[in-house]
Write a protein that holds these residues in place. Sequence first.
Motif, short mmCIF file in Angstrom:
data_model
loop_
_atom_site.label_atom_id
_atom_site.label_comp_id
_atom_site.label_asym_id
_atom_site.label_seq_id
_atom_site.Cartn_x
_atom_site.Cartn_y
_atom_site.Cartn_z
N PHE A 119 0.82 -1.20 0.00
CA PHE A 119 0.00 0.00 0.00
C PHE A 119 0.85 1.25 0.00
O PHE A 119 2.03 1.22 0.37
N ASP A 120 0.23 2.35 -0.38
CA ASP A 120 0.91 3.64 -0.29
C ASP A 120 0.95 4.08 1.18
O ASP A 120 0.38 3.43 2.06
N LEU A 121 1.65 5.18 1.45
CA LEU A 121 1.89 5.59 2.84
C LEU A 121 0.61 5.99 3.57
O LEU A 121 0.48 5.74 4.77
N TRP A 122 -0.35 6.60 2.88
CA TRP A 122 -1.61 6.96 3.54
C TRP A 122 -2.39 5.72 3.95
O TRP A 122 -2.96 5.66 5.06
N SER A 123 -2.43 4.74 3.09
CA SER A 123 -3.14 3.49 3.43
C SER A 123 -2.42 2.73 4.53
O SER A 123 -3.06 2.12 5.39
N GLN A 124 -1.09 2.78 4.53
CA GLN A 124 -0.34 2.17 5.62
C GLN A 124 -0.70 2.83 6.95
O GLN A 124 -0.87 2.15 7.96
N ALA A 125 -0.83 4.15 6.94
CA ALA A 125 -1.18 4.87 8.16
C ALA A 125 -2.55 4.42 8.68
O ALA A 125 -2.74 4.22 9.89
N MET A 126 -3.50 4.25 7.77
CA MET A 126 -4.84 3.82 8.19
C MET A 126 -4.82 2.39 8.74
O MET A 126 -5.57 2.07 9.65
N HIS A 127 -3.96 1.54 8.18
CA HIS A 127 -3.83 0.18 8.71
C HIS A 127 -3.16 0.18 10.08
O HIS A 127 -3.44 -0.70 10.91
N MET A 128 -2.27 1.12 10.30
CA MET A 128 -1.55 1.17 11.58
C MET A 128 -2.34 1.88 12.68
O MET A 128 -2.00 1.75 13.86
N LEU A 129 -3.39 2.62 12.33
CA LEU A 129 -4.18 3.34 13.35
C LEU A 129 -4.68 2.42 14.45
O LEU A 129 -4.47 2.71 15.64
N PRO A 130 -5.33 1.28 14.15
CA PRO A 130 -5.77 0.42 15.25
C PRO A 130 -4.62 -0.15 16.07
O PRO A 130 -4.76 -0.35 17.28
N VAL A 131 -3.49 -0.39 15.43
CA VAL A 131 -2.34 -0.93 16.15
C VAL A 131 -1.84 0.10 17.17
O VAL A 131 -1.63 -0.22 18.35
N PHE A 132 -1.65 1.34 16.72
CA PHE A 132 -1.20 2.40 17.63
C PHE A 132 -2.23 2.64 18.74
O PHE A 132 -1.88 2.80 19.91
N PHE A 133 -3.51 2.65 18.37
CA PHE A 133 -4.56 2.92 19.34
C PHE A 133 -4.64 1.82 20.40
O PHE A 133 -4.68 2.12 21.60
N LEU A 134 -4.66 0.56 19.98
CA LEU A 134 -4.80 -0.53 20.94
C LEU A 134 -3.58 -0.65 21.85
O LEU A 134 -3.72 -0.92 23.05
N ALA A 135 -2.40 -0.43 21.30
CA ALA A 135 -1.19 -0.50 22.14
C ALA A 135 -1.22 0.60 23.20
O ALA A 135 -0.90 0.37 24.36
N ARG A 136 -1.61 1.80 22.79
CA ARG A 136 -1.67 2.91 23.75
C ARG A 136 -2.80 2.71 24.75
O ARG A 136 -2.67 3.06 25.92
N LEU A 137 -3.91 2.14 24.31
CA LEU A 137 -5.02 1.85 25.22
C LEU A 137 -4.61 0.86 26.29
O LEU A 137 -4.92 1.04 27.47
N VAL A 138 -3.88 -0.19 25.91
CA VAL A 138 -3.39 -1.18 26.89
C VAL A 138 -2.49 -0.48 27.90
O VAL A 138 -2.59 -0.72 29.11
N GLN A 139 -1.61 0.39 27.42
CA GLN A 139 -0.72 1.13 28.32
C GLN A 139 -1.53 2.01 29.28
O GLN A 139 -1.26 2.04 30.49
N GLN A 140 -2.53 2.72 28.77
CA GLN A 140 -3.33 3.61 29.61
C GLN A 140 -4.16 2.83 30.63
O GLN A 140 -4.32 3.27 31.77
N VAL A 141 -4.70 1.69 30.22
CA VAL A 141 -5.47 0.86 31.16
C VAL A 141 -4.57 0.35 32.27
O VAL A 141 -4.94 0.36 33.46
N LEU A 142 -3.36 -0.09 31.92
CA LEU A 142 -2.42 -0.56 32.93
C LEU A 142 -2.04 0.55 33.90
O LEU A 142 -2.05 0.35 35.12
#
Length: 188
Positions: A119-142
Amino acid sequence: MDHNNQTVRQPARRLRMPGNVRPESLARPAHGAFVWGTLLLAWLLSLLPWRVWESAPDILVLVLAFWCVHEPRRVGLVAAFCFGLLMDVHDASVLGGHALSYTLVAYGAVALHRRLQRFDLWSQAMHMLPVFFLARLVQQVLLAWLAGKWPGWGWTLGVLLTVAIWPLVGWVLHLPQRGADDAESSSV
């Protein structure tokens, strides 16, 4: 006419690729010194006081994730964990909070790296959004569990800003490879 002995061949259908999907190309691997130099530069930028702002984008995890996608044999979970521990020590926060988050992002990036390279860089960013969000959510919950109170949702803006600058960072990190490919193609 015996239908058992004859097979009917149908013409092969051509699949149309969406506009944001690139056909596989043989990209050169980035030079190891460049990869680790950009990671060290991102780490040094992360030590600056602008990160005190809760909604600041996390440049270090962004560069880590980028190299986990494009150079998964060089940068992976161990590098993410070590840089996360360095950030935990620098921030004087709970030891392992950033390390857990960075390792989860690296795992998601390595797991998706074959798909994302198409994918192009914009589509890569959209694919990575849930990854960044879930990782940060786990950190914030902890951290909320250890502190006994929820810090709020202000950190989500930082995740969105991190995803928004993925194309810019990706373009900058691909520049040396593009220059080498352009020089090689002009000499032929």
